[in-house]
Design a protein around this motif. Structure first.
Motif, mmCIF file in Angstrom:
data_model
loop_
_atom_site.group_PDB
_atom_site.id
_atom_site.type_symbol
_atom_site.label_atom_id
_atom_site.label_comp_id
_atom_site.label_asym_id
_atom_site.label_seq_id
_atom_site.Cartn_x
_atom_site.Cartn_y
_atom_site.Cartn_z
ATOM 1 N N GLU A 109 -5.029 11.822 -9.609
ATOM 2 C CA GLU A 109 -5.878 12.930 -9.160
ATOM 3 C C GLU A 109 -5.279 13.618 -7.929
ATOM 4 N N ALA A 110 -4.761 12.830 -7.000
ATOM 5 C CA ALA A 110 -4.149 13.397 -5.793
ATOM 6 C C ALA A 110 -2.915 14.230 -6.141
ATOM 7 N N LEU A 111 -2.080 13.733 -7.054
ATOM 8 C CA LEU A 111 -0.884 14.474 -7.466
ATOM 9 C C LEU A 111 -1.272 15.782 -8.161
ATOM 10 N N ARG A 112 -2.246 15.721 -9.061
ATOM 11 C CA ARG A 112 -2.691 16.936 -9.767
ATOM 12 C C ARG A 112 -3.264 17.953 -8.793
ATOM 13 N N SER A 113 -4.020 17.498 -7.819
ATOM 14 C CA SER A 113 -4.588 18.399 -6.818
ATOM 15 C C SER A 113 -3.495 19.094 -6.019
ATOM 16 N N ARG A 114 -2.467 18.352 -5.640
ATOM 17 C CA ARG A 114 -1.349 18.933 -4.889
ATOM 18 C C ARG A 114 -0.619 19.971 -5.731
ATOM 19 N N ILE A 115 -0.403 19.675 -7.018
ATOM 20 C CA ILE A 115 0.270 20.623 -7.908
ATOM 21 C C ILE A 115 -0.567 21.889 -8.059
ATOM 22 N N ASP A 116 -1.884 21.736 -8.200
ATOM 23 C CA ASP A 116 -2.780 22.898 -8.298
ATOM 24 C C ASP A 116 -2.693 23.774 -7.059
ATOM 25 N N VAL B 75 -3.354 5.428 -0.840
ATOM 26 C CA VAL B 75 -3.748 6.027 -2.108
ATOM 27 C C VAL B 75 -3.756 4.904 -3.133
ATOM 28 N N SER B 76 -4.892 4.718 -3.792
ATOM 29 C CA SER B 76 -4.994 3.638 -4.776
ATOM 30 C C SER B 76 -4.400 4.074 -6.112
ATOM 31 N N SER B 77 -4.099 3.115 -6.951
ATOM 32 C CA SER B 77 -3.568 3.429 -8.273
ATOM 33 C C SER B 77 -4.593 4.198 -9.095
ATOM 34 N N GLU B 78 -5.874 4.035 -8.792
ATOM 35 C CA GLU B 78 -6.925 4.745 -9.507
ATOM 36 C C GLU B 78 -7.011 6.218 -9.101
ATOM 37 N N THR B 79 -6.584 6.571 -7.894
ATOM 38 C CA THR B 79 -6.744 7.941 -7.401
ATOM 39 C C THR B 79 -5.439 8.706 -7.241
ATOM 40 N N HIS C 186 0.850 -1.179 0.000
ATOM 41 C CA HIS C 186 0.000 0.000 0.000
ATOM 42 C C HIS C 186 0.890 1.236 0.000
ATOM 43 N N TRP C 187 0.402 2.312 -0.598
ATOM 44 C CA TRP C 187 1.144 3.570 -0.668
ATOM 45 C C TRP C 187 0.335 4.687 -0.019
ATOM 46 N N VAL C 188 1.035 5.586 0.686
ATOM 47 C CA VAL C 188 0.408 6.784 1.256
ATOM 48 C C VAL C 188 1.230 7.996 0.855
ATOM 49 N N ILE C 189 0.545 9.151 0.741
ATOM 50 C CA ILE C 189 1.268 10.405 0.526
ATOM 51 C C ILE C 189 1.881 10.761 1.862
ATOM 52 N N ASP C 190 3.185 10.898 1.886
ATOM 53 C CA ASP C 190 3.952 10.962 3.125
ATOM 54 C C ASP C 190 3.547 12.078 4.075
ATOM 55 N N ASP C 191 3.051 13.212 3.575
ATOM 56 C CA ASP C 191 2.728 14.301 4.492
ATOM 57 C C ASP C 191 1.235 14.615 4.591
ATOM 58 N N ASP C 192 0.387 13.824 3.957
ATOM 59 C CA ASP C 192 -1.047 14.107 3.983
ATOM 60 C C ASP C 192 -1.785 13.325 5.047
ATOM 61 N N SER C 193 -1.709 12.016 4.974
ATOM 62 C CA SER C 193 -2.464 11.195 5.912
ATOM 63 C C SER C 193 -1.899 9.788 5.901
#
Length: 92
Positions: free
Chosen positions: A22-29, A15-19, A4-11
């Motif tokens: 979207e999570a990376l794009r949201s962070r960049i935005d 994070v699934s391969s499907e999402t 399993h993978w998590v974004i290290d500083d979010d929660s």
């Protein structure tokens, strides 16, 4: 056991391969151009983006660059890049 993978500083929510895109794009935005994913197996994967391009780098022990992920059809050379956190450095 499934990795399993998590974004290290979010929660601590995986994070699934499907999402993950979207999570990376949201962070960049939101102006967060660096993202570190941590795996349940202890591996780290760094993403550094400038809104048009991204560098993806698996990190080895001690956050040292382990290897680079490349696009198989890419041509040309890279002059290298630097991450402000000093955790990911690449010289091509």
């Amino acid at each position: 056991m499934i990795e399993h993978w998590v974004i290290d500083d979010d929660s601590f929510e995986p994070v699934s391969s499907e999402t993950v895109l979207e999570a990376l794009r949201s962070r960049i935005d939101r102006g967060q151009h660096e993202t570190l994913l941590a795996s349940s197996f202890g591996r780290l994967l760094a993403f550094v983006a400038n809104t048009e391009r991204a560098m993806v780098m698996p990190l080895g022990e001690g956050d040292d660059p382990d290897e680079h992920v490349v696009y198989p059809g890419a041509e040309g050379l890279s002059g290298g890049s630097y991450s402000p956190t000093s955790r990911t450095t690449s010289v091509g």
